[in-house]
Design a protein around this motif. Structure first.
Motif, mmCIF file in Angstrom:
data_model
loop_
_atom_site.group_PDB
_atom_site.id
_atom_site.type_symbol
_atom_site.label_atom_id
_atom_site.label_comp_id
_atom_site.label_asym_id
_atom_site.label_seq_id
_atom_site.Cartn_x
_atom_site.Cartn_y
_atom_site.Cartn_z
ATOM 1 N N ARG A 14 37.820 25.542 36.666
ATOM 2 C CA ARG A 14 37.314 26.614 37.517
ATOM 3 C C ARG A 14 37.702 26.348 38.962
ATOM 4 N NH1 ARG A 14 37.053 28.573 33.424
ATOM 5 N NH2 ARG A 14 35.288 29.307 32.186
ATOM 6 N N ALA A 15 37.920 27.438 39.695
ATOM 7 C CA ALA A 15 38.228 27.311 41.112
ATOM 8 C C ALA A 15 36.945 27.164 41.905
ATOM 9 C CB ALA A 15 38.999 28.544 41.594
ATOM 10 N N ARG A 16 37.033 26.478 43.016
ATOM 11 C CA ARG A 16 35.842 26.291 43.859
ATOM 12 C C ARG A 16 35.433 27.603 44.518
ATOM 13 N NH1 ARG A 16 39.067 21.784 44.731
ATOM 14 N NH2 ARG A 16 38.106 19.796 44.121
ATOM 15 N N SER A 17 36.402 28.483 44.751
ATOM 16 C CA SER A 17 36.111 29.784 45.360
ATOM 17 C C SER A 17 37.121 30.794 44.833
ATOM 18 C CB SER A 17 36.195 29.694 46.900
ATOM 19 O OG SER A 17 37.496 29.279 47.292
ATOM 20 N N ALA A 109 47.660 34.969 24.365
ATOM 21 C CA ALA A 109 46.571 35.096 25.347
ATOM 22 C C ALA A 109 47.085 34.853 26.760
ATOM 23 C CB ALA A 109 45.438 34.126 25.003
ATOM 24 N N CYS A 110 47.892 33.812 26.931
ATOM 25 C CA CYS A 110 48.455 33.529 28.263
ATOM 26 C C CYS A 110 49.473 34.590 28.645
ATOM 27 C CB CYS A 110 49.087 32.146 28.276
ATOM 28 S SG CYS A 110 47.881 30.796 28.240
ATOM 29 N N PHE A 111 50.213 35.121 27.653
ATOM 30 C CA PHE A 111 51.161 36.204 27.915
ATOM 31 C C PHE A 111 50.426 37.416 28.468
ATOM 32 C CE2 PHE A 111 54.157 39.566 26.308
ATOM 33 C CZ PHE A 111 55.236 39.201 27.102
ATOM 34 N N ALA A 112 49.235 37.692 27.925
ATOM 35 C CA ALA A 112 48.423 38.791 28.431
ATOM 36 C C ALA A 112 47.943 38.525 29.855
ATOM 37 C CB ALA A 112 47.226 39.023 27.506
ATOM 38 N N ALA A 147 44.262 29.951 28.563
ATOM 39 C CA ALA A 147 43.836 31.315 28.885
ATOM 40 C C ALA A 147 42.392 31.355 29.365
ATOM 41 C CB ALA A 147 44.022 32.218 27.664
ATOM 42 N N ALA A 148 41.594 30.356 28.980
ATOM 43 C CA ALA A 148 40.197 30.313 29.410
ATOM 44 C C ALA A 148 40.034 29.732 30.811
ATOM 45 C CB ALA A 148 39.384 29.475 28.418
ATOM 46 N N TRP A 149 41.104 29.150 31.346
ATOM 47 C CA TRP A 149 41.021 28.616 32.705
ATOM 48 C C TRP A 149 40.955 29.764 33.706
ATOM 49 C CZ3 TRP A 149 45.616 24.561 32.575
ATOM 50 C CH2 TRP A 149 45.292 23.550 31.654
#
Length: 521
Positions: A14-17, A109-112, A147-149
């Motif tokens: 996850r990104a911090r912001s 999923a990543c292609f999407a 893809a969940a990242w």
């Protein structure tokens, strides 16, 4: 090795912001509301939208050319079509075709995410390269996790770091080639065109180390033999260029290892190796050979070599093969054969103008193992009805593409007026390729062209002179004589002793000759 029942890691990334225009400008380290900040934002939005849309469309098109059921010639045909459409060399086209298949089939999923603009194209292509050694199931597991990242907000360094960690976990169970399966030999000419090349042998490390030790032992034995020969005056072994005899000193181990490697007999046991059916072809411009030009020569029709090396090779050559061409265009003199097999001169010429397979994008060398092919088929029963055996109707193909052309999968059609060949690939893709007819190097071609222009100009001037175009008319002759008289008159006037410029009234008039009109000044 992957343990049964052990779930691959699902590390939350996850990104911090969140990534906003303001935070993007801050990451770019530019001042907000400036032209630089606006440029950064335009680049960002263009890559998320237009660039991503083009990549998605192209990848889907390429993936449609791939089928797991395809085998052999069908896969090769689709690779040729892809390379032609992408305007790439065939090996790169094959890679793009494979990558597109992996993207659509194993990483949906990543292609999407790429299509949505969240995952940058460069990141996705790195993901494809990272999973190529994994199984289909492992690729799907990687796809699900990446893809969940929060890929739309994390920075590039963190993405690559997290991806390396994830792929590293799978690679412990990845299907890899064994060292025995990786045995191979590669020959790579120097990209600098300095007349050198590199050979790389890859295989199990015990075999490579043993080979290196044998080569080192042989070089040391030859070095001892060279030392003894120098002492006794006997012939010096493996003295390739006569350096040992000239300097009175044995060669270095590195030089001897090279000499032993390239000059030793290849041992094949009971297998009988036929005599080589090929030769090394070196095209040397005649002016370079005579030392009147430094235009480079070419080895096997495609590898440039320095002029000095070319002259040395010519000096040592036991025989020459003269190829006559037009001195300006480099074209082969027009002639036709009534037989299916081209003449020896035609065959030699074709090797030089088609050193690699003529199929668009193919990089296979056909100098020695290629096959000559009639573009318009030769009629064995009635030669007058079929395609002629001429340079204009011939090209060289590798064996794979020659077989595909014979089967009708590849259909070339050459324009007689322009020499351009139009390739129809599988009845769909079309690619135009200009005929390579020039055996003259670019440097010599420019010199010959300038020489021809000068020659043509001299011929034109000579003809105009013969016709009297440059002869003076009577009026022009009078003007020239009067100008000459006035020139002498003025020179004499201003060269008088004691001439005073301040009190000069000007030169007196010059009396006109009876046959001349009044002076022009």
């Amino acid at each position: 090795m992957e343990q049964k029942g052990v779930e691959p890691p699902r590390t939350p990334v996850r990104a911090r912001s969140p990534l906003t225009p303001t935070s993007l400008v801050e990451r770019a380290d530019v001042v907000p509301s400036t032209p630089e900040a606006e440029t950064v934002l335009r680049i960002f939005h263009r890559r998320r939208q237009e660039h991503a849309a083009l990549y998605i469309a192209e990848t889907r098109d390429l993936a449609s050319l791939w089928s797991d059921a395809d085998e052999g010639d069908e896969k090769a045909l689709h690779a040729v079509a892809a390379a032609a459409g992408l305007r790439m060399k065939l090996p790169r086209g094959e890679d793009r075709l494979r990558d597109a298949h992996v993207a659509v089939t194993d990483l949906p999923a990543c292609f999407a995410q790429v299509e949505a603009g969240a995952l940058p194209v460069d990141w996705f292509e790195w993901l494809i390269r990272s999973v190529l050694r994994l199984t289909h199931l492992q690729r799907r597991q990687v796809d699900e996790r990446v893809a969940a990242w929060q890929v739309e907000a994390i920075d590039v360094e963190r993405y690559y770091r997290e991806l390396r960690t994830l792929i590293g976990w799978f690679c412990r169970a990845a299907v890899q080639e064994t060292p025995q399966e990786q045995r191979s030999v590669f020959i790579q000419p120097s990209p600098d065109g300095d007349g050198t090349a590199c050979i790389m042998i890859r295989g199990p490390i015990p075999e490579i180390l043993a080979f290196g030790q044998r080569l080192d032992g042989a070089a040391r034995a030859v070095q001892d033999a060279q030392r003894r020969a120098l002492e006794t005056g006997a012939p010096i072994p493996f003295d390739l260029d006569g350096d040992a005899a000239r300097e009175g000193k044995h060669l270095s181990l590195a030089a001897l290892q090279y000499a032993v490697a390239v000059r030793s007999m290849l041992e094949t046991g009971e297998v009988e190796v036929p005599a080589p059916a090929f030769r090394i072809s070196i095209v040397v411009p005649v002016l370079t050979m005579l030392g009147l030009s430094n235009a480079p020569a070419t080895l096997d029709g495609r590898i440039p070599i320095p002029p000095r090396m070319a002259r040395e090779l010519v000096a040592k050559a036991p025989a020459f093969e003269r190829v006559l061409t037009d001195p300006i265009s480099g074209d082969f003199p027009p002639c036709a054969s009534q037989t299916y097999r081209p003449t020896a001169a035609m065959a030699e010429h074709l090797r030089l103008i088609d050193p690699v397979c003529a199929v668009p994008g193919c990089t296979r060398s056909v100098m020695t193992v290629g096959e000559m092919d009639h573009i318009e088929e030769f009629d064995l029963e009635n030669p007058a009805r079929g395609g002629p055996t001429t340079i204009e109707n011939l090209h060289r193909l590798c064996r794979i593409h020659h077989r595909m052309k014979t089967a009708g999968d590849l259909d070339p059609d050459r324009d007689e007026a322009t020499g351009t060949t139009r390739w129809r690939i599988g009845g769909a893709a079309v690619c135009d390729v200009a005929m390579n007819s020039d055996l003259v190097t670019r440097e010599l071609s420019d010199k010959l062209h300038r020489a021809w222009e000068q020659y043509s100009s001299d011929i034109e001037v000579e003809e105009l002179t013969r016709l009297g175009v440059f002869d003076e008319s009577p009026a022009e002759k009078v003007d020239r004589e009067e100008a000459h008289r006035w020139g002498l008159h003025l020179t004499e006037y201003y060269s008088r002793p004691g001439y005073d410029e301040l009190s000069d009234p000007g030169p007196p008039p010059l009396a006109a000759l009876p046959e001349h009109r009044p002076p022009p000044y």
